[in-house]
Design an enzyme around this catalytic site. Structure first.
Site, PDB file in Angstrom:
ATOM      1  N   GLU A  69      -4.606  -8.847   2.966  1.00 28.92           N
ATOM      2  CA  GLU A  69      -5.626  -8.515   3.961  1.00 28.92           C
ATOM      3  C   GLU A  69      -6.831  -9.451   3.940  1.00 28.92           C
ATOM      4  OE1 GLU A  69      -3.121  -4.875   3.694  1.00 28.92           O
ATOM      5  OE2 GLU A  69      -3.854  -6.383   2.290  1.00 28.92           O
ATOM      6  N   GLU A 110       0.837  -1.206   0.000  1.00 28.86           N
ATOM      7  CA  GLU A 110       0.000   0.000   0.000  1.00 28.86           C
ATOM      8  C   GLU A 110       0.874   1.260   0.000  1.00 28.86           C
ATOM      9  OE1 GLU A 110      -4.226  -0.589   1.084  1.00 28.86           O
ATOM     10  OE2 GLU A 110      -3.305  -0.970   3.031  1.00 28.86           O
TER      11      GLU A 110
END
Length: 269
Positions: free
Chosen positions: A143, A123
């Site tokens: 995730e 990210e």
């Protein structure tokens, strides 16, 4: 705290006109911590404010880039650096700025990746401008495998940076990607021998540093601010951003240096 000191999990050093920020928690594969986030936040701001800095390199210590959020902390077992908690209370957006979700440095940011660059690491990567990785680096957004959401910006940014089919596969499977795969889908720009990502990133930074800083910053700003505009609006915005560069002393110096067959000496004026 002087940003030059960094924090216990974020090292800072200068290499000429390049600021090098090193995620420095190798025992945890540089998983995110409060000291790391505070150090990153302060590093980005310091680079913005120092006209002597023309580029930034982000890398990790100990053969890893960043393994994402500290899952032990998320599970409630505590996060290192509680003494920084007041910084987070005073600026609840600090962690998002640190992760380049809510802040874009005006100087070019080059990522030098070795080893793991997963979850929050991937990210943060999406907030950088140029990306270099060692051939054994690993990428991915894990995730969903933990029942979590990649809230660092990936569901928005990733489909804008790589083809949607690849973005969705990465987001929905949570599988790891090799450096070769990451390059093939356009997530990174260079794959180099292991252990040389920082060297390559610094070489790119030197090329940027040799250019006119006002021009470099205007070009970067134009690319991002026009990304979601129509072509007509984008071209109009580009003229507004670009024409003033031609009136600078640096632009005149660049032309003189070319005519005189010498290196330009840019003075940010």
């Amino acid at each position: 705290m002087d940003v030059a000191d960094g924090t216990e999990h974020l090292s800072v050093r200068r290499a000429g006109a390049t600021l090098i920020l090193t995620l420095n928690r190798p025992e945890a594969k540089n998983a995110l911590s409060l000291p790391m986030l505070v150090g990153l936040h302060d590093g980005w701001l310091a680079a913005d404010e120092d006209d002597g800095i023309r580029s930034i390199v982000l890398t990790g210590a100990g053969g890893a880039f960043c393994a994402g959020m500290d899952l032990k902390a998320l599970a409630g077992t505590g996060m290192a650096g509680e003494r920084y908690r007041d910084r987070l209370r005073s600026d609840p957006d600090l962690h998002w700025k640190a992760m380049l979700r809510h802040h874009r440095p005006r100087k070019p940011v080059i990522a030098a990746v070795e080893g793991y660059c997963v979850a929050g690491g991937t990210e943060i990567l999406q907030g950088t401008d140029i990306r270099v990785a060692g051939e054994s680096a690993t990428f991915g957004l894990f995730e969903v495998r933990r029942g979590l959401f990649p809230i660092g910006g990936s569901t928005v940014r990733l489909p804008r940076q790589i083809p949607r089919t690849h973005a969705l596969e990465m987001l929905l499977t949570g599988r790891p990607y090799t450096a070769a795969e990451a390059a093939a889908i356009g997530l990174i720009g260079h794959v180099v021998p292991d252990g040389t990502a920082l060297e390559k990133a610094l070489a790119i930074a030197e090329q940027i540093n040799a250019c006119g800083p006002l021009a470099v910053e205007a070009v970067k700003a134009s690319v991002y601010e026009t990304a979601e505009m129509t072509e007509a609006d984008g071209l109009a915005a580009e003229l507004k951003r670009g024409w003033p560069v031609f009136d600078t002393a640096d632009a005149k110096e660049g032309a003189r240096a070319f005519a005189e067959k010498r290196e330009a000496v840019f003075r940010r004026a």
